[in-house]
Write an enzyme that holds these catalytic residues in place. Sequence first.
Site, PDB file in Angstrom:
ATOM      1  N   TYR A 121       0.815  -1.221   0.000  1.00 28.72           N
ATOM      2  CA  TYR A 121       0.000   0.000   0.000  1.00 28.72           C
ATOM      3  C   TYR A 121       0.846   1.268   0.000  1.00 28.72           C
ATOM      4  O   TYR A 121       0.306   2.360   0.124  1.00 28.72           O
ATOM      5  CB  TYR A 121      -0.900   0.068   1.242  1.00 28.72           C
ATOM      6  CG  TYR A 121      -1.645  -1.197   1.572  1.00 28.72           C
ATOM      7  CD1 TYR A 121      -2.656  -1.677   0.741  1.00 28.72           C
ATOM      8  CD2 TYR A 121      -1.352  -1.908   2.731  1.00 28.72           C
ATOM      9  CE1 TYR A 121      -3.344  -2.837   1.063  1.00 28.72           C
ATOM     10  CE2 TYR A 121      -2.039  -3.062   3.051  1.00 28.72           C
ATOM     11  CZ  TYR A 121      -3.036  -3.524   2.213  1.00 28.72           C
ATOM     12  OH  TYR A 121      -3.713  -4.667   2.533  1.00 28.72           O
ATOM     13  N   CYS A 173      14.160 -11.185  -2.306  1.00 29.13           N
ATOM     14  CA  CYS A 173      14.672 -10.851  -3.639  1.00 29.13           C
ATOM     15  C   CYS A 173      13.637 -10.167  -4.504  1.00 29.13           C
ATOM     16  O   CYS A 173      13.127 -10.744  -5.476  1.00 29.13           O
ATOM     17  CB  CYS A 173      15.214 -12.111  -4.300  1.00 29.13           C
ATOM     18  SG  CYS A 173      16.592 -12.741  -3.351  1.00 29.13           S
ATOM     19  N   GLU A 174      13.274  -8.962  -4.115  1.00 27.76           N
ATOM     20  CA  GLU A 174      12.375  -8.103  -4.887  1.00 27.76           C
ATOM     21  C   GLU A 174      12.737  -6.666  -4.554  1.00 27.76           C
ATOM     22  O   GLU A 174      12.959  -6.348  -3.392  1.00 27.76           O
ATOM     23  CB  GLU A 174      10.916  -8.284  -4.433  1.00 27.76           C
ATOM     24  CG  GLU A 174      10.377  -9.647  -4.616  1.00 27.76           C
ATOM     25  CD  GLU A 174       8.978  -9.648  -5.234  1.00 27.76           C
ATOM     26  OE1 GLU A 174       8.530  -8.617  -5.779  1.00 27.76           O
ATOM     27  OE2 GLU A 174       8.364 -10.716  -5.180  1.00 27.76           O
TER      28      GLU A 174
HETATM   29  N1  LLP Z   1     -15.262  -5.265   8.798  1.00 28.16           N
HETATM   30  C1  LLP Z   1     -15.058  -5.677   7.528  1.00 28.16           C
HETATM   31  C2  LLP Z   1     -16.174  -6.271   6.796  1.00 28.16           C
HETATM   32  C3  LLP Z   1     -13.795  -5.520   6.937  1.00 28.16           C
HETATM   33  O1  LLP Z   1     -13.617  -5.911   5.686  1.00 28.16           O
HETATM   34  C4  LLP Z   1     -12.736  -4.950   7.685  1.00 28.16           C
HETATM   35  C5  LLP Z   1     -11.407  -4.793   7.098  1.00 28.16           C
HETATM   36  C6  LLP Z   1     -12.984  -4.560   9.006  1.00 28.16           C
HETATM   37  C7  LLP Z   1     -14.263  -4.728   9.523  1.00 28.16           C
HETATM   38  C8  LLP Z   1     -11.932  -3.977   9.891  1.00 28.16           C
HETATM   39  O2  LLP Z   1     -11.488  -2.753   9.437  1.00 28.16           O
HETATM   40  P1  LLP Z   1     -10.452  -1.888  10.319  1.00 28.16           P
HETATM   41  O3  LLP Z   1     -11.178  -1.441  11.564  1.00 28.16           O
HETATM   42  O4  LLP Z   1      -9.293  -2.728  10.639  1.00 28.16           O
HETATM   43  O5  LLP Z   1     -10.110  -0.754   9.439  1.00 28.16           O
HETATM   44  N2  LLP Z   1      -4.737  -5.011   4.983  1.00 28.16           N
HETATM   45  C9  LLP Z   1      -5.173  -3.619   4.951  1.00 28.16           C
HETATM   46  C10 LLP Z   1      -6.522  -3.427   5.602  1.00 28.16           C
HETATM   47  C11 LLP Z   1      -7.593  -4.314   5.011  1.00 28.16           C
HETATM   48  C12 LLP Z   1      -8.928  -4.126   5.675  1.00 28.16           C
HETATM   49  C13 LLP Z   1      -9.872  -5.186   5.253  1.00 28.16           C
HETATM   50  N3  LLP Z   1     -11.142  -5.138   5.890  1.00 28.16           N
HETATM   51  C14 LLP Z   1      -4.092  -2.769   5.590  1.00 28.16           C
HETATM   52  O6  LLP Z   1      -3.093  -3.295   6.020  1.00 28.16           O
HETATM   53  O7  LLP Z   1      -4.241  -1.555   5.648  1.00 28.16           O
END
Ligand code: LLP
Length: 416
Positions: A319, A345-346
């Site tokens: 990201y 290795c990237e």
């Molecule tokens: N509910 C649903 C349906 C979701 O898809 C997500 C996150 C959450 C709750 C929780 O969201 P949060 O409170 O953590 O923002 N890998 C990415 C973030 C992906 C989020 C996916 N869904 C990152 O590292 O920023």
Amino acid sequence: MSESAFHYRGEDLFVEDASLASLADSLGTPLYVYSAKAIRANLEAYEAALANYPHLVAYSVKAASNLAVLSLIQKAGGGADIVSGGELFRALKAGFDPRKIVFSGVGKSAQEMAEALKAGILMFNVESAPELMALSAVAKELGLVAPVAFRVNPDVDPQTHPYIATGFRESKFGAPMEESFELYLKAKADPNLSVVGLDCHIGSQLTSASPIKAAAERLAALLGRLKAAGIELKCLDVGGGLGIDYKGEKPPTPLEWVAAFVPVLKEFSGLTLILEPGRSIVGPAGALVVRVLYDKATPYKRFVIVDGAMNDLIRPSLYGAHHAIKPVRDLKRPQAQVDVVGPVCESGDFLAQGRLMPLAEPGELLAVLGAGAYGFSMSSNYNSRPRAAEALVEGSAFRVVRARETLEDLIRGETV
Ligand code: LLP
């Protein structure tokens, strides 16, 4: 503001009352470290914000899914938001009451639905007509009635990174608003389903509450229409998404977050209000500790090569995310502009690029902060690197809550 537990005492970086240097010396690196106190405090901030309403804080298991983290949240009264059979398995192992589990996600399989149904979860957040039909068939087969909420797509701009924005109508998530009313009628007429809720989740790392307020306005309109049609719900789930401070962002507090949308929904205050926070509970509570291997200067750039890589923490690569990186011993030393990179290795393998920071020498430790959410849970074995250990700190005590993977772990299940 989410609670962060990382602070200097003199020259040494501590988490709660434990020095990161002593943790890394005894447990090795790369190492994920979480503060139990910070996780509890962050959960408590939501509980306090929602104290005046019937509510459930359903922690989004994907953010950090270690059993010890889950168990801590479960004991502190939280619920769980899951997105797979694997997360259901973890949540049940961690002792969550199934009636505090909500099942989100756009592609639940029949098997996952059956497992969750048999476990007796609170509700399925259904995202499409075909998914509804599949759930109905599974329920019928088992002789059970599936509790359903529809995840609608409110078509608001969550103002975040495109990969983690879900609330646009073009995204794969949620049923279009205009279709959702029909879905409710369909579900209501189905004896294998019971309509219990309405859900949305518009995106992650949101640093302003205005998009969630806009979404709540859309939800309120739909709730009004449903009520007029005689469809009364029990739960209203407004998802997760509250951001954290990675780089000086000033996200709302849970109290401000809730205050932004609750007035819009006041007509429906009898509903159990569900939130699904992930990042804001565990993000600031965790760090990835890495050791410097080499200081590599070329005529063009300076690289601090560390033993943690994109397989351990993919957020910077995937990201372009910024994570603060602090020396575990804050000695006075010259600053330099460096790329902090791992051994993978990237060229996309970096933890920071062009970062002005105190020049760390080989053997020294660095802490990558704000890594508690989507850190270990997104890690992989790429380049056949065993995954890092995870430790949970409480006061000055710590325990390994996931052992460092071994070489044997790397080939488990493989045959020649
Ligand atoms: N509910 C649903 C349906 C979701 O898809 C997500 C996150 C959450 C709750 C929780 O969201 P949060 O409170 O953590 O923002 N890998 C990415 C973030 C992906 C989020 C996916 N869904 C990152 O590292 O920023």
